[in-house]
Design a protein around this motif. Structure first.
Motif: not given
Length: 262
Positions: A88-95, A144-155
């Motif tokens: 879940a952490t990966v998308p937010g970190a990458a974006i 669920e973890s993937l969806w939540i992680g992807l959403s974190q990127a919008l932050a």
């Protein structure tokens, strides 16, 4: 930066990081409304490191179990949860890495922040009032973890709120309010740590003055209390008070920005 300003911004960060109201938005809006000089993204991230101390201090027992089982007992519930948090952490970190420049410039315009405060308030309302709540933390899966992680990127856009968007998507995925908040807080640990590490090379000895250190300390203490408050609050209440706050603040910021008052 005066000592008073550092204390106020430390409080703002400690409250805003864990309540679904967007700490990054408030770290832009408070200096803007008060006429203070903006201290810069490096100071913002330093305050985030204060809240990293808070979340580690609050969940240190959980993290010891997660790390142990994640590395040595991967098939246990905690072992799986550890790797789900990693994923879940990966998308937010990458974006965050890709759009760091925009995060420091166009995303920090008060008008954009005001709009995002309202948009996210509506999303949080819909997620909290219409989504079912039947999953506990041990039932969180890879999907669920993937969806939540992807959403974190919008932050990365101030006004969205990392905790707000992840809790909203968690609720959409069927998590109850307390579980959505707890998963969001656990997931914040590596992402805040990573953001801090990325900014470390930008720090100079001159940055490590008394206001800087006081701001970090205040954000840590207030952040710890905010986590404790919200987890207890959500066992009996909805996100309603935070939704109304976002809508009122967002509308106020938009009016001020369009009127050119600030």
């Amino acid at each position: 930066m005066s000592l008073f300003e550092a204390v106020i911004l430390g409080v703002v960060q400690g409250v805003g990081e864990f309540l679904p109201i967007s700490s990054s938005a408030h770290l832009v809006l408070v200096p803007w409304l008060m006429g203070w000089h903006y201290a810069g993204l490096t100071f913002d991230v330093a305050l985030h490191m204060g809240t990293l101390v808070a979340v580690v201090a609050f969940f240190w027992k959980d993290w010891l179990i997660l790390l142990h089982d994640g590395l040595l007992r991967r098939r246990t519930t905690e072992g799986r949860l550890f790797w789900y948090l990693v994923v879940a952490t990966v998308p937010g970190a990458a974006i965050g890495y890709m759009f760091e420049e925009q995060a420091e410039t166009i995303f920090r315009e008060p008008l954009v922040i005001g709009i995002m405060l309202i948009v996210m308030g509506v999303i949080l309302y819909l997620a909290d009032t219409r989504a079912p709540a039947y999953k506990r933390l041990e039932e969180v899966g890879l999907g669920e973890s993937l969806w939540i992680g992807l959403s974190q990127a919008l932050a990365i856009i101030p006004g969205v709120s990392r905790s707000g968007i992840t809790m909203a998507v968690g609720r959409m995925a069927g998590l109850d309010r307390e579980t959505a908040a707890r998963f969001s807080f656990l997931m914040s640990t590596p992402i805040i740590f990573g953001a801090g590490v990325m900014q470390l090379p930008k720090l100079t000895p001159a940055d490590l003055n008394l206001p800087f250190l006081v701001g970090v300390a205040v954000s840590a203490v207030v952040g710890f209390l905010s986590i404790k408050f919200l987890l207890r609050f959500l066992t009996r209440h909805s996100f309603g008070i935070f939704i109304w706050y976002r809508l009122i603040l967002g509308a106020t910021v938009i009016v001020l920005a369009l009127a050119g008052i600030r």
